[in-house]
Design an enzyme around this catalytic site. Structure first.
Site, PDB file in Angstrom:
ATOM      1  N   TYR B 387       0.840  -1.199   0.000  1.00 15.17           N
ATOM      2  CA  TYR B 387       0.000   0.000   0.000  1.00 15.17           C
ATOM      3  C   TYR B 387       0.873   1.246   0.000  1.00 15.17           C
ATOM      4  CZ  TYR B 387      -4.088  -2.855   1.329  1.00 15.17           C
ATOM      5  OH  TYR B 387      -5.115  -3.761   1.374  1.00 15.17           O
ATOM      6  N   LYS B 396      -1.516  10.403  -9.020  1.00 12.78           N
ATOM      7  CA  LYS B 396      -2.737   9.608  -9.005  1.00 12.78           C
ATOM      8  C   LYS B 396      -3.777  10.148  -8.005  1.00 12.78           C
ATOM      9  CE  LYS B 396      -4.120   5.008  -7.494  1.00 12.78           C
ATOM     10  NZ  LYS B 396      -3.601   3.768  -6.900  1.00 12.78           N
ATOM     11  N   TYR B 397      -3.375  10.361  -6.754  1.00 10.74           N
ATOM     12  CA  TYR B 397      -4.364  10.759  -5.743  1.00 10.74           C
ATOM     13  C   TYR B 397      -4.824  12.186  -5.916  1.00 10.74           C
ATOM     14  CZ  TYR B 397      -3.568   6.236  -3.708  1.00 10.74           C
ATOM     15  OH  TYR B 397      -3.493   4.880  -3.534  1.00 10.74           O
ATOM     16  N   GLU B 454     -13.544  -2.166   3.506  1.00 10.41           N
ATOM     17  CA  GLU B 454     -12.278  -2.877   3.284  1.00 10.41           C
ATOM     18  C   GLU B 454     -12.400  -4.313   3.772  1.00 10.41           C
ATOM     19  OE1 GLU B 454      -9.380  -2.181   1.650  1.00 10.41           O
ATOM     20  OE2 GLU B 454      -8.956  -4.266   2.208  1.00 10.41           O
ATOM     21  N   MET B 484     -16.444  -5.934  -0.730  1.00 12.47           N
ATOM     22  CA  MET B 484     -17.414  -4.957  -1.244  1.00 12.47           C
ATOM     23  C   MET B 484     -18.613  -5.641  -1.886  1.00 12.47           C
ATOM     24  SD  MET B 484     -15.468  -3.425  -4.614  1.00 12.47           S
ATOM     25  CE  MET B 484     -13.817  -3.370  -3.945  1.00 12.47           C
ATOM     26  N   GLU B 506     -10.115   2.078  -6.340  1.00  7.46           N
ATOM     27  CA  GLU B 506      -8.843   2.038  -7.079  1.00  7.46           C
ATOM     28  C   GLU B 506      -8.477   0.576  -7.294  1.00  7.46           C
ATOM     29  OE1 GLU B 506      -5.399   3.507  -5.001  1.00  7.46           O
ATOM     30  OE2 GLU B 506      -6.372   3.468  -3.056  1.00  7.46           O
ATOM     31  N   GLU B 515      -7.079  -6.751 -12.722  1.00  7.92           N
ATOM     32  CA  GLU B 515      -7.219  -7.122 -11.314  1.00  7.92           C
ATOM     33  C   GLU B 515      -8.700  -7.206 -10.922  1.00  7.92           C
ATOM     34  OE1 GLU B 515      -4.571  -4.692  -8.969  1.00  7.92           O
ATOM     35  OE2 GLU B 515      -2.811  -5.382 -10.076  1.00  7.92           O
TER      36      GLU B 515
END
Lengths: 761, 761
Positions: B387, B396-397, B454, B484, B506, B515
């Protein structure tokens, strides 16, 4: 008659040429399989075809599509409507059920689908139809199903991917792709099956033409080649080849012959009428068919649309029992009612009148395309049965005797009839060549002092027995138990050894030198008279040509490697090549013969020059010569060879490896000019040693088949490598092409080596 | 400075750009290695070259040949005279001995031999010379030896086979083939080394010209390509590339860059003189050199014939210390005595002024061309460090926050500022996107009800800690520990659940959907508001282009397969591609940019149409819908994809696989038209998300490199396949060519599948 589970025919023992004939009718629909089977058997057929689904299913599929299209028109957000799904088959969608007769049934998938369609809707529906039908046929115990080759040449990869999926459905189901020899399927003349695209979206029909590719006789083969490559030569995928009345050139016939054709379809239109009005096949078709019938597992034969099976409902229609006769057929039809089984009777007639097989075909029965590792007679001791097989040859030993007789006469003349000729058979085995030496001596009247040298202790027992019991041998053969390389030669006067006048050996392998004949004969040369000594054979050469052999490639793919260090692709195999195609046709043979271009790789002659062996011996010790220049190892380097050969390939194809042969001059009399030769080279064999059966060809595989376009050149590099302990081969090929006066590369194989599987010296 | 045993440089830690410069002198002969090393070190060189043998050896070889030729003339039976053998090196044939300095020595094999000569005598002698020299160099502990590329393009296979033999000599010896970028080696201008053929048999010299092949800029690369293919990409074989003053087009530069160049040779003639008369490199050469210096292991650099090392014997000759100056050099030479180390000083200057590396280069340092298996975040729980790496991304963020802000404003307007927007971060990990949601809320002033979902129990611990400790989070984030797909959504009034307004995730991999983002987002869509619900990202697409990457191919070849059932060629790898070449250049990018032709394979959009998910869910149960038409399995079939893409390849080469990228639209505001996108596609990345480091490309390998001739077309077929448990890819390519208006096939890869290594759903 039974079909094995793999879909291969078990040859019946009594019939010389087993031939299983099936009845196919593209209009068959509502009949039940059991009725059909009974009718077919009554008519004399071995097999009968049946569509998996019926017209009811086709209507159902069309209605599903119609509903979907309607919903699209109604729904504004068209993208949200998922493509329609087909439910499993309903009971009234198929006439097929599991039952006892399934081994005599060949199922047909619906011909109106288009799996490779560029229209996502049609492709999606077609894939579902195909999956349902194949899965249901497998469930019912069907072992053979035919599916129509792709309609659309632009999306072969989609079609091929769908076929790959089918191969996973059942381990027992053989899938036959129905393909024309070239162009289009003749079956399409029966237009009762409209294609899905035409039914649903006429605008796509135009796009499905073969509008992109070069219209070429090989296009149908191209399609097959792509699909089976995608399916990685899976043995459950084979070809149902439709034979047209007019066959393509021999080269394309040979190509199809090399492929896994497990079914042949003969439409009514492929027959011609003979003078009496009976349906027969042209001579060319008969010959092509005969070629297939000589395969170890001959294809099933389907007679397509030749006549209806059913006798029901006959009456008014009985005047014309062959289906929709053309005017020519109607005109030549025998007076009165034609027998519905004329075509079948003719096939049975052909079956009974197949030409006799040649000696090598009879001998090799069961060995066709069966790959064996070459013998290692130098390190292994052969078993008696192996010798026995070798000794069966009707030609080889006769030719040896002729060669020995010639040599005896030449030497006798040289000696002025003053003494016996000393002949040593080295590697005598069970003694067949000893017998030939004695016979040659008898026939020529030249006295011999005959020696037999053999290292195999078991064979040596037999030699001693035979010396006592065989009246010809009569205890006069001198036996020596020794590896020929350490034999000191016949004892002479006062403890000295005599030299031998003629050394006779049979050490040649399928590629000539591959069983170490050069090394053995070098090793025994010290006993041979340095001036007039003769070696029989005097010389030999290795020959090769590139071939397409999907069968052997598939066989190797399916094998596990020998062990962790060895690799199944890195050694040559001895194999009676049968189902293969030459990629390079000789410019010298006429086109209609399709004769291969076989080229010489290298050659060996014996005895070797004395200076060469002196140098070799010095190298064995690793010493530096006082005169400078000699040293190190490499005692066998003079027996290494290499070649670079170029083969022109007229027709495109994949090269799966190299076929190897040999030729040898057993003896060439310089006094009379007479020459005795053996050859396994297909170009010269008939002339030099017809019907010899001792050697099958050798095959050097390529791990990755090498594509050769039309007219390109295959450049083969090959080496006979050697160190001080082993001999092995290395081989590779490159593809080149001349275009606009420029030569350019198009690809290459890897460099293969049999170093790890080499012959120990 | 040390060289590792494999011949690779160990990068020093302090220097940003390690550069090892060696001194090469083609006329060097009688110097002892220790003197040479001392002189080179004094002058500031890291390395120095040394021929393995000296002039005495060359004379000796010539005398051996002379003796042989004489003996041939004398002996009548010429065939009996074996080819001459060379004795091991005599002490006065070489200046080299084992010693401590060998790691700083680069040995050179004799340049006057011709291993691939069509003359058997010359080839035989040349092979012996080469074997003696390489074996002796290895014995002395030399770890790098340069040998001259083949003189004769017709016998590359003989040359290649000889090189293959050398690779077996020592496990520690790196063999560098000295090759020109194109055409001929510049070093031949120093004509002190006459070739063996010219010395011995002048009649053969003409035959050794490249008279057969198309004279083309790629010929030198062709030679390399053939040899290394024969040597099966052996890592001990690499290139010493001679850089000429005038570089070839960028396409050929890129090709060489993709190959294992471990040495660069800069002859004196490749330098130009600047205004002050000092030797410098052209801008193009500087740039090309910089490209090589950014490699993980930069090549050694040899300055060839720039100046003699020795100061001995200087005096009268000292006026001209650069060797044989051209008139131009003499004219521009700085007044007085030129410093012998000007070229070296210039290289050191270049080394210190190398351009800074980009963020992704710095981040990826150590990851260049290192292949990893893609993550399986759905089945595996990630570790904190993974992570952390992801969260380092500078772009990206930020972009996610911009997208969230836009979506918040749009929804806020839709709700008329009446209520908080419910945002759920699904797969929240350690919470970086949660922070971005909260920041976007602060900056836009739009209130949010923020959820973090999560499944990883370890990450969930951190989320809870952060909710308590992070002032921005301030205990206001609602946490849910759940996969999820089984999350029931935020609880609403009276036990009912609320729907989410924005789902932030993401889940994208290097190829976008690899993925399982589509499957995950389908699985959580039930919590999203059916009308105005927004997914960030909204859509994503997979992109690909065919590449030549000998480095990755060699790497895979040398790996053992994962296990018995898995195959290293049957799965994609995540890899920071570095030493590779694009085979297809975009027609839209200018030639001088050599930009790749990257094409879109397929795309996904979220939320999916509700009807699609309804159908999918029905299929999961395998039931037949009452309305007919739905049944069986295939619940994820709507997420299968396929494509067929055509890539035009201007320059020939081997295709080793496909490079894959992705693009995503995080949010496209229909009200303002603003669009926030991420891209790893090299064509659009700079414009859409420059300096983003989170994703390396993905690489789909081909087991057998596929040859693509000049101007041919590579047709790539690719599938995203799925059953009810897994997702996997399949890929293949075919080569086609248009000629005379006809399209024809030239080859195809096998069909690769990652089914056995697929992503579990």
């Amino acid at each position: 008659m039974t079909l094995s589970q793999g879909g291969q025919l078990l040859p019946s023992e009594e019939a010389a040429t087993p031939l299983y004939v099936g009845h196919h009718d593209t209009q068959r629909d509502e009949t039940s399989p059991s009725v059909l089977l009974a009718q077919a058997q009554e008519a004399g057929y071995d097999l009968v075809t049946l569509p998996v689904t019926n017209g009811g299913f086709q209507s159902h599929v069309l209605s599903v599509i119609e509903q979907y299209v309607t919903s699209l028109t109604r729904a504004p957000e068209a993208k949200g409507v998922p493509l329609p799904l087909l439910a499993p088959l309903a009971p009234d969608h198929t006439n097929l059920s599991p039952g006892e007769g399934t081994s005599s049934l060949v199922a047909f998938a619906s011909p109106w689908i288009d799996v490779g369609s560029p229209d996502p809707l049609i492709a999606h529906i077609s894939r579902q139809v195909l999956n349902l039908e194949v899965a249901y046929a497998a469930f019912c115990g069907i072992s053979n199903i035919a599916i129509r080759g792709p309609l659309n040449h632009a999306s072969i990869s989609q079609y091929g991917r769908a076929v790959l999926e089918l191969l996973g459905v059942s381990p027992y189901l053989q899938i036959h792709l129905l393909l024309p020899v070239s162009g289009e399927l003749e079956q399409d003349i029966s237009d009762e099956h409209t294609h899905l695209a035409e039914l649903v979206r006429p605008q796509y029909v135009k796009g499905t033409e073969m509008d992109e590719d070069d219209p070429n006789e090989y296009n149908s083969w191209d399609v097959w080649n792509t699909i089976r490559s995608m399916c990685n030569y899976n043995s459950k995928l084979s070809i149902a080849l439709e034979l047209p009345r007019q066959l393509p050139p021999l080269s394309l016939q040979s190509r199809w012959f090399s492929e896994p054709v497990r079914m042949l379809s003969l439409p009514r239109t492929s027959f011609i009428r003979n003078g009496k009005g009976y349906p027969v096949l042209s001579n060319a078709l008969q010959q092509y068919l005969s070629r297939f019938l000589r395969l170890r597992f001959a294809p099933l034969l389907l007679l397509s649309n030749v006549a209806h099976l059913s006798t029901a409902g006959d009456g008014a229609a009985s005047q014309s029992r062959i289906m929709n006769p053309t005017p020519a057929e109607a005109a030549t039809q025998p007076a009165g009612q034609e027998d519905r089984t004329l075509h079948l009777q003719y096939m049975r007639h052909l079956q009974q009148t197949q030409p006799l097989r040649s000696p090598i075909e009879r001998f090799g029965q069961g060995y066709q395309d069966y790959m064996q590792s070459p013998l290692q007679p130098l390190t292994d001791n052969l078993e008696s049965i192996t010798y026995e097989v070798f000794e069966k040859d009707p030609i080889k030993y006769e030719w040896y005797e002729r060669a020995i007789a010639l040599a005896l006469k030449d030497l006798d003349a040289r000696f002025g009839n003053q003494r016996a000729v000393i002949v040593a058979v080295v590697g005598a085995g069970r003694g067949p060549l000893v017998t030939r030496v004695l016979q040659a001596s008898q026939k020529t009247g030249v006295a011999v002092d005959c020696w037999a040298v053999e290292k195999n202790p078991n064979a040596y027992v037999l030699l001693q027995k035979r010396n006592r019991s065989d009246p010809l041998w009569n205890n006069q053969v001198n036996l020596a138990k020794s590896d020929m390389r350490s034999w000191s030669g016949p004892p002479g006067l006062a403890g000295r050894t005599n030299t031998v006048d003629i050394l006779v050996s049979e050490l040649l392998g399928s590629f000539g030198d591959n069983e170490l004949s050069p090394e053995c004969l070098d090793g025994v040369q010290h006993v041979l008279h340095p001036v007039h000594g003769i070696s029989i054979p005097q010389s030999y050469s290795a020959h090769l040509t590139p071939i397409a052999t999907p069968k052997l490639h598939a066989d190797l793919l399916s094998r596990s490697s020998l062990d962790v260090t060895s690799d199944k692709w890195e050694l040559p195999y001895v194999v009676m090549l049968h189902q293969y195609d030459y990629l390079a046709v000789s410019p010298e043979t006429a086109e209609e013969q399709h004769g291969p271009d076989v080229q010489e790789a290298w050659s060996f002659a014996h005895p070797a020059p004395a200076t060469l062996l002196v140098q070799a011996q010095k190298r064995a010790g690793g010493m530096i010569d006082a005169g400078g220049g000699v040293g190190g190892d490499g005692t066998n380097e003079h027996n290494s060879r290499s070649c670079q050969l170029r083969f022109k390939c007229d027709n495109r194809g994949f090269c799966h490896g190299l076929a190897g042969y040999f030729e040898t001059v057993l003896y060439h009399s310089s006094s009379t000019g007479q020459k005795v030769e053996l050859s396994t080279n297909p170009v010269t064999m008939a002339e030099k040693s017809k019907d010899m059966i001792s050697w099958f060809p050798i095959f050097f595989p390529f791990r990755t088949p090498l594509y050769v376009p039309d007219g390109a050149e295959l450049e083969v590099s090959m080496w006979r490598q050697t160190d001080d302990r082993k001999v092995w081969y290395e081989w590779m090929a490159e593809v080149h092409e001349e275009a606009n006066g420029k030569r350019r590369g198009l690809g290459m194989s890897e460099l293969h080596t049999s170093r790890k599987n080499g012959c120990l010296m």
